[in-house]
Design a protein around this motif. Structure first.
Motif, PDB file in Angstrom:
ATOM      1  N   GLY A   4       0.819  -1.204   0.000  1.00  0.00           N
ATOM      2  CA  GLY A   4       0.000   0.000   0.000  1.00  0.00           C
ATOM      3  C   GLY A   4       0.853   1.254   0.000  1.00  0.00           C
ATOM      4  N   ILE A   5       0.346   2.299  -0.617  1.00  0.00           N
ATOM      5  CA  ILE A   5       1.067   3.572  -0.682  1.00  0.00           C
ATOM      6  C   ILE A   5       0.117   4.690  -0.285  1.00  0.00           C
ATOM      7  N   LEU A   6       0.532   5.473   0.701  1.00  0.00           N
ATOM      8  CA  LEU A   6      -0.202   6.657   1.130  1.00  0.00           C
ATOM      9  C   LEU A   6       0.512   7.898   0.615  1.00  0.00           C
ATOM     10  N   PHE A   7      -0.242   8.824   0.098  1.00  0.00           N
ATOM     11  CA  PHE A   7       0.309  10.085  -0.374  1.00  0.00           C
ATOM     12  C   PHE A   7      -0.194  11.233   0.491  1.00  0.00           C
ATOM     13  N   ASP A   8       0.712  12.103   0.873  1.00  0.00           N
ATOM     14  CA  ASP A   8       0.298  13.392   1.409  1.00  0.00           C
ATOM     15  C   ASP A   8      -0.415  14.141   0.281  1.00  0.00           C
ATOM     16  N   LEU A   9      -1.219  15.134   0.617  1.00  0.00           N
ATOM     17  CA  LEU A   9      -1.953  15.870  -0.425  1.00  0.00           C
ATOM     18  C   LEU A   9      -1.313  17.218  -0.733  1.00  0.00           C
ATOM     19  N   ASP A  10      -1.330  18.146   0.236  1.00  0.00           N
ATOM     20  CA  ASP A  10      -0.849  19.509  -0.022  1.00  0.00           C
ATOM     21  C   ASP A  10       0.673  19.535  -0.115  1.00  0.00           C
ATOM     22  N   GLY A 120      -3.966   5.505  -1.043  1.00  0.00           N
ATOM     23  CA  GLY A 120      -4.775   6.386  -0.214  1.00  0.00           C
ATOM     24  C   GLY A 120      -4.078   7.713  -0.054  1.00  0.00           C
ATOM     25  N   VAL A 121      -4.819   8.689   0.434  1.00  0.00           N
ATOM     26  CA  VAL A 121      -4.288  10.026   0.701  1.00  0.00           C
ATOM     27  C   VAL A 121      -4.375  10.271   2.197  1.00  0.00           C
ATOM     28  N   ALA A 167      -2.926   2.928   7.880  1.00  0.00           N
ATOM     29  CA  ALA A 167      -2.581   1.622   7.323  1.00  0.00           C
ATOM     30  C   ALA A 167      -3.751   0.656   7.474  1.00  0.00           C
ATOM     31  N   ALA A 168      -4.383   0.681   8.638  1.00  0.00           N
ATOM     32  CA  ALA A 168      -5.534  -0.194   8.875  1.00  0.00           C
ATOM     33  C   ALA A 168      -6.677   0.122   7.913  1.00  0.00           C
ATOM     34  N   ALA A 169      -6.820   1.398   7.564  1.00  0.00           N
ATOM     35  CA  ALA A 169      -7.869   1.786   6.622  1.00  0.00           C
ATOM     36  C   ALA A 169      -7.626   1.176   5.241  1.00  0.00           C
ATOM     37  N   LEU A 170      -6.365   0.892   4.936  1.00  0.00           N
ATOM     38  CA  LEU A 170      -6.041   0.207   3.683  1.00  0.00           C
ATOM     39  C   LEU A 170      -6.088  -1.307   3.845  1.00  0.00           C
ATOM     40  N   VAL A 177       3.187  -0.633   4.241  1.00  0.00           N
ATOM     41  CA  VAL A 177       2.721   0.629   3.658  1.00  0.00           C
ATOM     42  C   VAL A 177       3.889   1.605   3.524  1.00  0.00           C
ATOM     43  N   LEU A 178       3.880   2.350   2.439  1.00  0.00           N
ATOM     44  CA  LEU A 178       4.864   3.402   2.177  1.00  0.00           C
ATOM     45  C   LEU A 178       4.142   4.741   2.156  1.00  0.00           C
ATOM     46  N   LEU A 179       4.699   5.735   2.833  1.00  0.00           N
ATOM     47  CA  LEU A 179       4.136   7.092   2.816  1.00  0.00           C
ATOM     48  C   LEU A 179       5.037   7.999   2.002  1.00  0.00           C
ATOM     49  N   VAL A 180       4.439   8.733   1.084  1.00  0.00           N
ATOM     50  CA  VAL A 180       5.174   9.660   0.218  1.00  0.00           C
ATOM     51  C   VAL A 180       4.687  11.070   0.502  1.00  0.00           C
ATOM     52  N   GLY A 181       5.609  11.970   0.848  1.00  0.00           N
ATOM     53  CA  GLY A 181       5.187  13.335   1.137  1.00  0.00           C
ATOM     54  C   GLY A 181       6.342  14.302   1.211  1.00  0.00           C
TER      55      GLY A 181
END
Length: 229
Positions: A4-10, A120-121, A167-170, A177-181
């Motif tokens: 899973g990959i989470l992205f920051d938005l702003d 996800g964001v 992460a649980a939401a995914l 999970v990887l977070l990109v921001g």
């Protein structure tokens, strides 16, 4: 292994800084045409964002109150008459800000290359506004669910509980999970305490990141990092 990959938005998917700088400049010009410090307005408004948002995240004030405080402090700094209706004043800024919402040019293409990952964001903004941003910039079909403190039990980045809840939401453990921001504390070093991995998006390329964390300057560099070696 990353699933899973989470992205920051702003600042990561959406060009927040350009939109906010342009909006606050227009807001000042409406109230004080020719203001001698107009060129500083964007930086001053940006400096007020984090402390006042942090007060809201900590439960010290309401969302609306932190907005009032920001407008009040901003006007005081620039010696602009403080509006009698602070809510209406902030709404005026927000309208300008919405007009400036655009995705970074690399966002859609990068998301399109991540087929097979749960996306996800993860953002510290408000649920309604952040969901609207993702729709407006055309990424709603690509970016996955928008996850804010309002749907994660009231926790915000960089609280460890925020990352584990996201992460649980995914449907995944943090280790997968990887977070990109773009924010070092919120998006890079913060997740590490949960076992979540991260990639720092340094669009300006101004300085080296913390040791041990991958650094990219554009989202097009993300997919190659995920290829098996």
């Amino acid at each position: 292994m990353i699933h899973g990959i989470l992205f920051d938005l702003d600042g990561t998917l959406l060009d927040h800084r350009t939109a906010a700088d342009t909006a606050i400049g227009a807001w000042v010009t409406e109230r004080a045409p020719g203001h001698p410090r107009l060129g500083e307005a964007g930086a001053l408004w940006a400096a007020l964002e984090e402390p006042h948002l942090a007060a809201w995240h900590a439960g010290e004030c309401s969302l609306q109150e932190q907005r009032r405080r920001r407008v009040r402090a901003f006007c005081a700094e620039l010696a602009i008459e403080i509006p009698a209706d602070l809510d209406a004043a902030y709404a005026g800024f927000a309208e300008h800000y919405r007009r400036g919402w655009v995705a970074f040019p690399d966002a859609a293409g990068a998301l399109a290359t991540l087929d097979g990952f749960r996306l996800g964001v993860l953002t510290n903004g408000t649920q309604e506004v952040q969901e609207e941003k993702v729709r407006v910039i055309g990424l709603a079909g690509w970016a996955g669910p928008v996850l804010t403190g309002e749907v994660l039990g009231g926790c915000f980045k960089p609280a460890a509980a925020c990352y584990t809840a996201a992460a649980a939401a995914l449907g995944l453990p943090p280790e997968e999970v990887l977070l990109v921001g773009d924010d070092l504390a919120n998006d890079v070093t913060g997740p590490a305490v949960t076992g979540m991995r991260s990639v720092w998006l340094d669009r300006l390329g101004l300085r080296p990141g913390p040791e041990g964390f991958p650094r990219i300057t554009t989202l097009t560099e993300l997919a190659p990092l995920l290829r098996p070696r």
